[in-house]
Design a protein around this motif. Structure first.
Motif, PDB file in Angstrom:
ATOM      1  N   ASP A 193       0.854  -1.188   0.000  1.00 11.83           N
ATOM      2  CA  ASP A 193       0.000   0.000   0.000  1.00 11.83           C
ATOM      3  C   ASP A 193       0.890   1.238   0.000  1.00 11.83           C
ATOM      4  O   ASP A 193       0.835   2.077   0.899  1.00 11.83           O
ATOM      5  CB  ASP A 193      -0.923  -0.017   1.219  1.00 11.83           C
ATOM      6  N   VAL A 194       1.724   1.330  -1.034  1.00 14.26           N
ATOM      7  CA  VAL A 194       2.774   2.349  -1.042  1.00 14.26           C
ATOM      8  C   VAL A 194       2.297   3.713  -1.538  1.00 14.26           C
ATOM      9  O   VAL A 194       2.895   4.745  -1.197  1.00 14.26           O
ATOM     10  CB  VAL A 194       3.956   1.859  -1.911  1.00 14.26           C
ATOM     11  N   ASN A 195       1.227   3.772  -2.308  1.00  7.99           N
ATOM     12  CA  ASN A 195       0.835   5.033  -2.939  1.00  7.99           C
ATOM     13  C   ASN A 195       0.483   6.141  -1.940  1.00  7.99           C
ATOM     14  O   ASN A 195       0.937   7.280  -2.113  1.00  7.99           O
ATOM     15  CB  ASN A 195      -0.328   4.799  -3.901  1.00  7.99           C
ATOM     16  N   PRO A 196      -0.323   5.891  -0.895  1.00  3.82           N
ATOM     17  CA  PRO A 196      -0.594   6.981   0.065  1.00  3.82           C
ATOM     18  C   PRO A 196       0.667   7.496   0.740  1.00  3.82           C
ATOM     19  O   PRO A 196       0.819   8.707   0.951  1.00  3.82           O
ATOM     20  CB  PRO A 196      -1.553   6.338   1.060  1.00  3.82           C
ATOM     21  N   ILE A 197       1.589   6.604   1.091  1.00  5.20           N
ATOM     22  CA  ILE A 197       2.835   7.024   1.732  1.00  5.20           C
ATOM     23  C   ILE A 197       3.691   7.817   0.755  1.00  5.20           C
ATOM     24  O   ILE A 197       4.365   8.779   1.142  1.00  5.20           O
ATOM     25  CB  ILE A 197       3.601   5.799   2.269  1.00  5.20           C
ATOM     26  N   ALA A 198       3.669   7.436  -0.519  1.00  4.13           N
ATOM     27  CA  ALA A 198       4.471   8.137  -1.522  1.00  4.13           C
ATOM     28  C   ALA A 198       4.065   9.599  -1.633  1.00  4.13           C
ATOM     29  O   ALA A 198       4.922  10.478  -1.824  1.00  4.13           O
ATOM     30  CB  ALA A 198       4.349   7.435  -2.871  1.00  4.13           C
ATOM     31  N   LEU A 199       2.787   9.899  -1.513  1.00  2.00           N
ATOM     32  CA  LEU A 199       2.332  11.286  -1.572  1.00  2.00           C
ATOM     33  C   LEU A 199       2.871  12.084  -0.389  1.00  2.00           C
ATOM     34  O   LEU A 199       3.307  13.232  -0.542  1.00  2.00           O
ATOM     35  CB  LEU A 199       0.804  11.335  -1.603  1.00  2.00           C
ATOM     36  N   ASN A 200       2.855  11.483   0.798  1.00  5.86           N
ATOM     37  CA  ASN A 200       3.397  12.164   1.970  1.00  5.86           C
ATOM     38  C   ASN A 200       4.908  12.354   1.859  1.00  5.86           C
ATOM     39  O   ASN A 200       5.449  13.378   2.286  1.00  5.86           O
ATOM     40  CB  ASN A 200       3.062  11.375   3.241  1.00  5.86           C
ATOM     41  N   ILE A 201       5.587  11.378   1.280  1.00  2.00           N
ATOM     42  CA  ILE A 201       7.032  11.496   1.064  1.00  2.00           C
ATOM     43  C   ILE A 201       7.329  12.634   0.098  1.00  2.00           C
ATOM     44  O   ILE A 201       8.269  13.419   0.294  1.00  2.00           O
ATOM     45  CB  ILE A 201       7.602  10.165   0.547  1.00  2.00           C
ATOM     46  N   LEU A 202       6.532  12.750  -0.946  1.00  2.00           N
ATOM     47  CA  LEU A 202       6.725  13.814  -1.932  1.00  2.00           C
ATOM     48  C   LEU A 202       6.578  15.191  -1.292  1.00  2.00           C
ATOM     49  O   LEU A 202       7.354  16.112  -1.573  1.00  2.00           O
ATOM     50  CB  LEU A 202       5.726  13.635  -3.073  1.00  2.00           C
ATOM     51  N   ARG A 203       5.589  15.346  -0.414  1.00  2.00           N
ATOM     52  CA  ARG A 203       5.385  16.637   0.252  1.00  2.00           C
ATOM     53  C   ARG A 203       6.553  16.952   1.182  1.00  2.00           C
ATOM     54  O   ARG A 203       6.988  18.105   1.281  1.00  2.00           O
ATOM     55  CB  ARG A 203       4.075  16.615   1.037  1.00  2.00           C
ATOM     56  N   ALA A 204       7.064  15.928   1.870  1.00  2.00           N
ATOM     57  CA  ALA A 204       8.151  16.176   2.818  1.00  2.00           C
ATOM     58  C   ALA A 204       9.485  16.422   2.131  1.00  2.00           C
ATOM     59  O   ALA A 204      10.349  17.119   2.675  1.00  2.00           O
ATOM     60  CB  ALA A 204       8.281  14.981   3.771  1.00  2.00           C
ATOM     61  N   ALA A 205       9.675  15.878   0.930  1.00  2.00           N
ATOM     62  CA  ALA A 205      10.973  15.967   0.269  1.00  2.00           C
ATOM     63  C   ALA A 205      11.290  17.373  -0.228  1.00  2.00           C
ATOM     64  O   ALA A 205      12.451  17.786  -0.244  1.00  2.00           O
ATOM     65  CB  ALA A 205      11.043  14.975  -0.885  1.00  2.00           C
ATOM     66  N   GLY A 206      10.294  18.130  -0.665  1.00  2.00           N
ATOM     67  CA  GLY A 206      10.561  19.482  -1.146  1.00  2.00           C
ATOM     68  C   GLY A 206       9.963  19.746  -2.510  1.00  2.00           C
ATOM     69  O   GLY A 206       9.377  18.861  -3.145  1.00  2.00           O
ATOM     70  N   GLU A 207      10.131  20.996  -2.984  1.00  4.29           N
ATOM     71  CA  GLU A 207       9.479  21.420  -4.220  1.00  4.29           C
ATOM     72  C   GLU A 207      10.026  20.716  -5.448  1.00  4.29           C
ATOM     73  O   GLU A 207       9.281  20.355  -6.353  1.00  4.29           O
ATOM     74  CB  GLU A 207       9.617  22.941  -4.388  1.00  4.29           C
ATOM     75  N   ARG A 208      11.350  20.534  -5.530  1.00  5.73           N
ATOM     76  CA  ARG A 208      11.952  19.923  -6.726  1.00  5.73           C
ATOM     77  C   ARG A 208      11.837  18.404  -6.745  1.00  5.73           C
ATOM     78  O   ARG A 208      12.138  17.764  -7.746  1.00  5.73           O
ATOM     79  CB  ARG A 208      13.431  20.288  -6.830  1.00  5.73           C
ATOM     80  N   ALA A 209      11.408  17.837  -5.638  1.00  5.85           N
ATOM     81  CA  ALA A 209      11.442  16.382  -5.504  1.00  5.85           C
ATOM     82  C   ALA A 209      10.393  15.713  -6.381  1.00  5.85           C
ATOM     83  O   ALA A 209       9.309  16.255  -6.627  1.00  5.85           O
ATOM     84  CB  ALA A 209      11.236  15.982  -4.048  1.00  5.85           C
ATOM     85  N   GLN A 210      10.735  14.531  -6.832  1.00  5.15           N
ATOM     86  CA  GLN A 210       9.824  13.644  -7.542  1.00  5.15           C
ATOM     87  C   GLN A 210       9.992  12.247  -6.952  1.00  5.15           C
ATOM     88  O   GLN A 210      11.061  11.916  -6.422  1.00  5.15           O
ATOM     89  CB  GLN A 210      10.112  13.627  -9.050  1.00  5.15           C
ATOM     90  N   VAL A 211       8.941  11.429  -7.043  1.00  4.56           N
ATOM     91  CA  VAL A 211       9.002  10.084  -6.470  1.00  4.56           C
ATOM     92  C   VAL A 211       8.668   9.053  -7.547  1.00  4.56           C
ATOM     93  O   VAL A 211       7.956   9.338  -8.511  1.00  4.56           O
ATOM     94  CB  VAL A 211       8.036   9.925  -5.271  1.00  4.56           C
ATOM     95  N   TRP A 212       9.207   7.865  -7.337  1.00  2.00           N
ATOM     96  CA  TRP A 212       8.997   6.734  -8.251  1.00  2.00           C
ATOM     97  C   TRP A 212       8.893   5.487  -7.384  1.00  2.00           C
ATOM     98  O   TRP A 212       9.853   5.100  -6.735  1.00  2.00           O
ATOM     99  CB  TRP A 212      10.169   6.630  -9.224  1.00  2.00           C
ATOM    100  N   THR A 213       7.706   4.878  -7.318  1.00  2.00           N
ATOM    101  CA  THR A 213       7.495   3.726  -6.449  1.00  2.00           C
ATOM    102  C   THR A 213       7.834   2.435  -7.173  1.00  2.00           C
ATOM    103  O   THR A 213       7.968   2.388  -8.397  1.00  2.00           O
ATOM    104  CB  THR A 213       6.042   3.670  -5.959  1.00  2.00           C
ATOM    105  N   TRP A 214       7.928   1.372  -6.387  1.00  2.00           N
ATOM    106  CA  TRP A 214       8.207   0.064  -6.988  1.00  2.00           C
ATOM    107  C   TRP A 214       7.047  -0.402  -7.863  1.00  2.00           C
ATOM    108  O   TRP A 214       7.256  -1.133  -8.847  1.00  2.00           O
ATOM    109  CB  TRP A 214       8.503  -0.967  -5.900  1.00  2.00           C
ATOM    110  N   ARG A 215       5.833   0.054  -7.550  1.00  2.00           N
ATOM    111  CA  ARG A 215       4.697  -0.280  -8.405  1.00  2.00           C
ATOM    112  C   ARG A 215       4.789   0.458  -9.742  1.00  2.00           C
ATOM    113  O   ARG A 215       4.363  -0.076 -10.775  1.00  2.00           O
ATOM    114  CB  ARG A 215       3.386   0.059  -7.700  1.00  2.00           C
ATOM    115  N   ASP A 216       5.310   1.666  -9.743  1.00  2.00           N
ATOM    116  CA  ASP A 216       5.515   2.373 -11.004  1.00  2.00           C
ATOM    117  C   ASP A 216       6.531   1.640 -11.868  1.00  2.00           C
ATOM    118  O   ASP A 216       6.372   1.537 -13.093  1.00  2.00           O
ATOM    119  CB  ASP A 216       6.001   3.806 -10.744  1.00  2.00           C
ATOM    120  N   ALA A 217       7.579   1.135 -11.234  1.00  2.00           N
ATOM    121  CA  ALA A 217       8.635   0.456 -11.987  1.00  2.00           C
ATOM    122  C   ALA A 217       8.191  -0.910 -12.488  1.00  2.00           C
ATOM    123  O   ALA A 217       8.570  -1.330 -13.588  1.00  2.00           O
ATOM    124  CB  ALA A 217       9.878   0.304 -11.104  1.00  2.00           C
ATOM    125  N   SER A 218       7.372  -1.612 -11.703  1.00  2.00           N
ATOM    126  CA  SER A 218       6.976  -2.983 -12.059  1.00  2.00           C
ATOM    127  C   SER A 218       5.491  -3.112 -12.333  1.00  2.00           C
ATOM    128  O   SER A 218       4.981  -4.223 -12.419  1.00  2.00           O
ATOM    129  CB  SER A 218       7.361  -3.941 -10.916  1.00  2.00           C
TER     130      SER A 218
END
Length: 428
Positions: free
Chosen positions: A247-272
Motif C-alpha cells: 500500500d505504497v501510494n498513500p505514503i508516496a504522496l506524503n514522502i513527496l510533500r516532505a521531500a521538497g518542491e523539486r522532488a519527484q518520487v517513483w514507487t516500486w509499483r511504477d517500476a513494475s
C-alpha cells in the motif's frame, strides 16, 4: 397422518450406494462415470497447480523486488548546472533524508550514488551498475544482507565492494579478488576528461534471487562512490523503505510533500506495474481456461448418470409404485452423480497440494529427464519454478469443482424423478 421422510434420509443414501457399487452387468457405474472421475481429478489438479505456481510467481517476483530495491525512490527534477548539463543530484540530501524519515510509515531512508561502469578482471569484462550506499544502509536490505546464497563478510564492506553472483560468474571472480572499475566519466584535466580506473577488493558476493540483479549490480561504499563518480557533497537519489510496500501510494504522496518542491518520487509499483498487470491478466485468463476444463470434466457426469438412469428405469418404476416421491428419486440419483464430483475433487486436491509442496524435486526430475536447460533464468528472471500453496486458491478450486458437479447432476436426476412409473414398467 403420514409424514414424508426428511430429505437425504438413510434409505436414499443406501439405495444410491447400492447403485454405485453395482456391476456394469447390473446397470451400475458405467465407464463414463470412471472417465468423469478421472477427468475431474486431473482438472482440479491442474487448476490447483496453476494457482499455486501463479501465487508463487507473484510472491517470488515481489519479494525479490522489495528485498533488493527501494520501495520509493526520491530524486530531484532536472535542472541545468554550471557546465550547462542537466543534473538531478541532491545537494541537501541529509536534510531531505531527515524530513522523509519523519513521514509515518517510513522505516529507512538511504542516500544513493548510482553509475554504470565496466568491471574487469584478468581479461574478462562485464558491464555493471554501481550503487553507492552507506554500510549501515546496505545491512538494511534483506535481499542482500540476508541472501540465501552469499559468500564473504558483509561487515568488511567499507574496505571493498559487494557484487552479484552473476557478475562474479561473468568475471570469474571470488571473494578476495581485486577487480578494476573503469568509468569513462573520470578525472577532469586541462585536456578534457580521462577515464577513471580504480581497483577494489571483493568482500561479499550475493545472490538476490533475481537474475537481472545478480548479473548487473555492484555495491560500493557511499563516500567512495561520491569520489569515484565526481559527486562530492551530493547524492543522486534517496532510497526509501516503507512498512507496508503493498500500500505504497498513500505514503508516496506524503514522502513527496516532505521531500521538497523539486522532488519527484517513483514507487516500486511504477517500476513494475506493467509486469504486475500483465501477470494479473494472465492469471485471470488461465483461471477461466482451466474453469472450462473443469466444466468439460463435470459434463461427463451427465453422460454417466443418464446411462445409469436408463439402466435403472425398472427400479425407478418400482420405487415410485411403492410410494417414493419424485424428490426422493431425484435425491438418490443426485447422490450418485455428486459422489463422483466429490471424489474427483478430493483426489484432485490431494494431487495438486502434493505438486505444490514437492515442486522442487518434481521440477528437478523433469529437468533431468529433458537433459537440463528447461528453465533459463536469463529469460524467466528467477532461478527456479516457484509455487505457493494458499488456502484461498484451494478453496476456489474446490468451490468451482463441487459447484459445477452439483449443478450438472441436477438435470439427469430431475429427469429420473419425472419418469412415469407406468411407462417404466410397461415392458417389464
Amino acid at each position: 397422518m403420514v409424514r414424508s421422510p426428511a430429505p437425504f434420509a438413510a434409505f436414499e443414501w443406501t439405495i444410491a450406494w447400492r447403485y454405485l457399487r453395482a456391476r456394469r452387468a447390473e446397470g451400475g457405474v458405467s465407464v463414463m462415470t470412471w472417465i468423469s472421475l478421472i477427468g475431474i481429478t486431473l482438472a482440479v489438479f491442474a487448476l490447483i497447480a496453476t494457482l499455486a505456481v501463479r501465487s508463487g510467481f507473484r510472491t517470488e517476483f515481489v519479494g525479490t523486488i522489495l528485498g533488493a530495491n527501494a520501495h520509493v525512490t526520491v530524486y530531484n527534477a532536472a535542472e541545468v548546472d554550471a557546465q550547462g548539463r542537466l543534473s538531478r543530484t541532491i545537494a541537501d540530501y541529509e536534510a531531505m533524508a531527515e524530513r522523509v524519515a519523519q513521514v509515518p510509515g517510513v522505516i529507512r531512508v538511504a542516500p544513493l550514488v548510482k553509475g554504470q561502469v565496466m568491471a574487469s578482471l584478468q581479461g574478462s569484462n562485464a558491464g555493471v551498475e554501481v550503487f553507492g550506499i552507506a554500510p549501515v544502509d546496505l545491512q538494511g536490505l534483506p535481499g542482500i544482507a540476508e541472501a540465501e546464497q552469499a559468500f564473504g563478510d558483509l561487515s568488511r564492506f567499507p574496505e571493498g565492494v559487494a557484487i552479484g553472483a552473476g557478475v562474479a560468474r561473468a568475471l570469474g571472480a571470488g571473494v578476495g579478488d581485486r577487480i578494476k572499475l573503469i568509468s569513462p566519466d573520470g578525472v577532469r584535466t586541462a585536456f578534457g576528461t580521462s577515464p577513471r580506473v580504480n581497483a577494489y577488493e571483493i568482500v561479499y558476493v550475493f545472490s538476490a534471487g533475481r537474475y537481472d540483479i545478480d548479473r548487473t549490480r555492484l555495491y560500493m561504499p557511499f563516500a567512495e562512490a561520491q569520489s569515484y563518480f565526481n559527486r562530492e557533497g551530493v547524492a543522486d537519489e534517496l532510497e526509501v523503505m516503507v512498512s507496508d510496500p503493498e500500500d505504497v501510494n498513500p505514503i508516496a504522496l506524503n514522502i513527496l510533500r516532505a521531500a521538497g518542491e523539486r522532488a519527484q518520487v517513483w514507487t516500486w509499483r511504477d517500476a513494475s506495474g506493467g509486469f504486475l498487470r500483465a501477470l494479473e491478466v494472465e492469471d485471470n485468463v488461465m483461471f477461466i481456461i482451466l474453469s472450462i476444463l473443469v466444466l468439460i470434466a463435470t459434463m461427463n457426469i451427465v453422460s454417466g448418470l443418464i446411462m445409469l438412469v436408463k439402466n435403472k428405469g425398472r427400479d425407478i418404476g418400482i420405487l415410485r409404485t411403492i410410494g417414493l416421491s419424485e424428490g426422493s428419486v431425484m435425491r438418490i440419483f443426485f447422490i450418485c452423480g455428486a459422489f463422483t464430483g466429490v471424489l474427483g475433487t478430493m483426489f484432485g486436491v490431494i494431487l495438486g497440494c502434493l505438486f505444490a509442496l514437492y515442486i522442487d524435486p518434481i521440477f528437478s526430475l523433469v529437468n533431468y529427464v529433458m537433459g537440463g536447460g528447461v528453465w533459463d533464468p536469463s529469460i524467466r528472471g528467477i532461478y527456479a519454478l516457484p509455487a505457493e500453496l494458499r488456502l484461498t486458491d484451494v478453496l476456489s478450486a474446490v468451490s468451482l469443482s463441487l459447484g459445477l458437479s452439483f449443478l450438472v447432476t441436477l438435470f439427469p436426476a430431475r429427469r429420473a424423478a419425472r419418469m412415469n412409473p407406468v411407462e417404466a414398467l410397461r415392458y417389464e
